[in-house]
Enzyme design. Structure first.
Site, PDB file in Angstrom:
ATOM      1  N   ASN A 128       0.859  -1.180   0.000  1.00 40.41           N
ATOM      2  CA  ASN A 128       0.000   0.000   0.000  1.00 40.41           C
ATOM      3  C   ASN A 128       0.899   1.234   0.000  1.00 40.41           C
ATOM      4  OD1 ASN A 128       0.750   0.571   2.728  1.00 40.41           O
ATOM      5  ND2 ASN A 128      -0.882  -0.746   3.482  1.00 40.41           N
TER       6      ASN A 128
ATOM      7  N   THR B 256       1.527   3.565   2.193  1.00 39.31           N
ATOM      8  CA  THR B 256       2.334   3.744   3.400  1.00 39.31           C
ATOM      9  C   THR B 256       3.536   2.808   3.374  1.00 39.31           C
ATOM     10  OG1 THR B 256       0.392   4.401   4.689  1.00 39.31           O
ATOM     11  CG2 THR B 256       2.313   3.661   5.919  1.00 39.31           C
ATOM     12  N   GLU B 257       3.304   1.555   3.014  1.00 42.99           N
ATOM     13  CA  GLU B 257       4.394   0.582   2.943  1.00 42.99           C
ATOM     14  C   GLU B 257       5.411   0.958   1.867  1.00 42.99           C
ATOM     15  OE1 GLU B 257       1.745  -3.326   4.346  1.00 42.99           O
ATOM     16  OE2 GLU B 257       1.885  -2.757   2.225  1.00 42.99           O
TER      17      GLU B 257
ATOM     18  N   ASP C 122      -5.930  -8.316   1.169  1.00 46.36           N
ATOM     19  CA  ASP C 122      -6.011  -9.759   0.899  1.00 46.36           C
ATOM     20  C   ASP C 122      -6.880 -10.027  -0.320  1.00 46.36           C
ATOM     21  OD1 ASP C 122      -4.501 -10.217   3.172  1.00 46.36           O
ATOM     22  OD2 ASP C 122      -6.227 -10.629   4.446  1.00 46.36           O
TER      23      ASP C 122
END
Length: 481
Positions: A195, A197-198, A264
């Site tokens: 995502n 942020t990651e 997921d």
């Protein structure tokens, strides 16, 4: 290119990752405890659902694909429940169970559709358990076309390179849902799905669309991977591949109930579609639709094959084309979309306005505007600008809601929100082929006409439906009170 919906029953996917049991306690909270200032929940229902890699497997099975699942668990009641839930939908469970470890449990207390408390029961798995689990590699990868590494940083994937190498030896595509700030652990994978942020934790702060693409391309080369799919919440998702144009999908507007498990759902849909023989762009398109479905549900949820097919066909029907870059977009995403459209020889039409309460006049006008070219952009004023132009009490609908409604119209390709009271800066930036406005004045009454004609574009004035305006509708409502 027109695609046939995937034959998911032909897909075989291997999932390796952190197993979890998501446990929900549902009940009513109607009083405060006399022991402490906390609500008392009278629990009337308990629901156990697979989480983590188990949720990925559930989503794959729900689509109709075959799934082999492995991960570390305890030899306990929670593992038994996990297996029962997974077996019930056809997932083949190949757990590496240990008496020295406990199955991860995440318990949530929910009342009136609100989560009041979450309790996590977990300890990071020891590296030797992950190593021992490697003995299951042959079984879990049997006949698989795609492998998913579902990493929640709980220790199961302490050696992801083993699984990537195993997959490569068997010509199995590897998709990774990564965790942590060290993506070198996933070197050689086919696709990773961080995502925003990651991604920023690894690549650094993103300042613009161009910066995003540049940093993603750098990471692709550093990690020797084929692609990165960055999920971006309300900004949709962007696929970046080596030496290819970026592929962006705006978020499909939905009322969000719960984002739990959306990541997921994205990777499970991707994996299932690829394992069914679909190309990557189409798989990403399906994953975007699946994500829009699952966030409208409460709790950890799955998407069925028929459910996805229905929503996909509905969404494609609204847009009347098989292109992907449509809907509500940022200014920078719009710039990219317009450039790509022009490269394809398409004529881009632009119009703007408040579009506060959509009515028959708006719909008729937008149909006329779209008929002038191949693509239609609708740019709307910010809430602050609408208030300045229309007075206190306006807008009736926020910019987010106006974007959602306009994005759902068949004649609208892209809708965006511009800063300031006029779209002049936006016109200079994206340079549409045709500027359209509705009214009974000549083209020199259209804001921005000289900008458009200055770079060789056209300006057209469309007729409006008589006796149909937002202001008249609002006044009529007030009179009826």
């Amino acid at each position: 290119m027109k695609h046939e919906f995937p034959e998911f029953h032909q897909a075989r996917v291997a999932v390796i990752g952190d197993l979890m049991l998501d446990r929900f306690y549902f009940g009513k909270a109607s009083r405060i405890s006399p022991e402490a200032p906390v609500p008392v929940v009278n629990v009337d229902r308990l629901e156990d659902v697979p989480g983590g890699a188990g949720n990925v497997a559930m989503n794959i099975a729900s689509l109709g694909a075959t799934c082999n699942l492995t991960g570390v668990s305890g030899l306990d009641e929670a593992a038994t429940v996990l297996k029962q839930r997974l077996h019930s939908v056809g997932v083949n469970c190949l757990f590496h169970q240990s008496r020295d470890a406990g199955t991860i449990i995440k318990s949530r207390i929910v009342s009136n559709h609100q989560q009041l408390l979450r309790m996590d029961f977990e300890e990071r798995f020891k590296p030797e358990l992950a190593t021992e689990m490697q003995s299951l590699a042959e079984q879990v990868t049997n006949n698989a076309k795609v492998m998913v590494l579902s990493d929640y940083n709980k220790g199961t994937l302490s050696e992801p390179q083993f699984w990537i190498d195993t997959a490569k030896q068997k010509d199995i595509q590897v998709l990774v849902d990564p965790k942590g700030s060290d993506f070198t652990r996933y070197r050689g994978a086919d696709l990773i799905t961080p995502n925003m942020t990651e991604f920023e934790a690894v690549a650094g702060k993103i300042e613009s669309e161009g910066d995003l693409i540049s940093k993603a391309q750098t990471l692709i080369k550093q990690l020797d991977i084929k692609a990165i799919l960055i999920t971006r919440s309300e900004h949709g998702m962007t696929l970046i591949r080596a030496d290819q144009p970026e592929f962006h999908l705006p978020a499909i507007a939905k009322e969000v109930a719960d984002v739990t498990g959306a990541g997921d759902t994205v990777i499970s849909t991707l994996a299932s579609a690829l394992a069914a023989g679909q190309d990557l762009e189409y798989a990403v398109t399906l994953a975007n639709v699946a994500a829009s479905i699952v966030v409208s549900k409460l709790g950890t949820s799955t998407v069925s094959g028929p459910e996805l097919k229905t929503e996909y066909e509905r969404h494609q029907g609204l847009n009347n084309t098989d292109h992907s870059f449509c809907g509500a977009v940022t200014i920078e995403q719009l710039k990219i979309a317009v450039e790509q459209a022009k490269q394809r020889g398409e004529k881009v039409v632009f119009t703007n306005g408040c579009f506060d309460i959509l009515h028959a006049g708006h719909v008729s006008y937008l149909q006329q505007a779209r008929a002038q070219g191949d693509r239609l952009i609708v740019a709307i004023n910010t809430d602050e600008s609408v208030t300045k132009l229309k007075g206190e009490g306006r807008p009736i609908n926020t910019a987010e809601r106006r974007l959602t409604v306009l994005a759902g119209l068949a004649d609208v390709d892209w809708v965006t929100c511009f800063q300031g009271d006029t779209p002049e800066d936006l016109l200079r930036y994206i340079q549409p082929d045709i500027l359209v406005k509705g009214g009974d004045y000549d083209k020199k009454g259209v804001v921005g006409w000289e900008i458009v004609e200055g770079y060789g574009g056209e300006v057209k004035v469309m007729g409006l439906v008589e006796n149909c305006s937002t202001t008249a509708i609002v006044n009529k409502i007030h009179q009826g009170r």
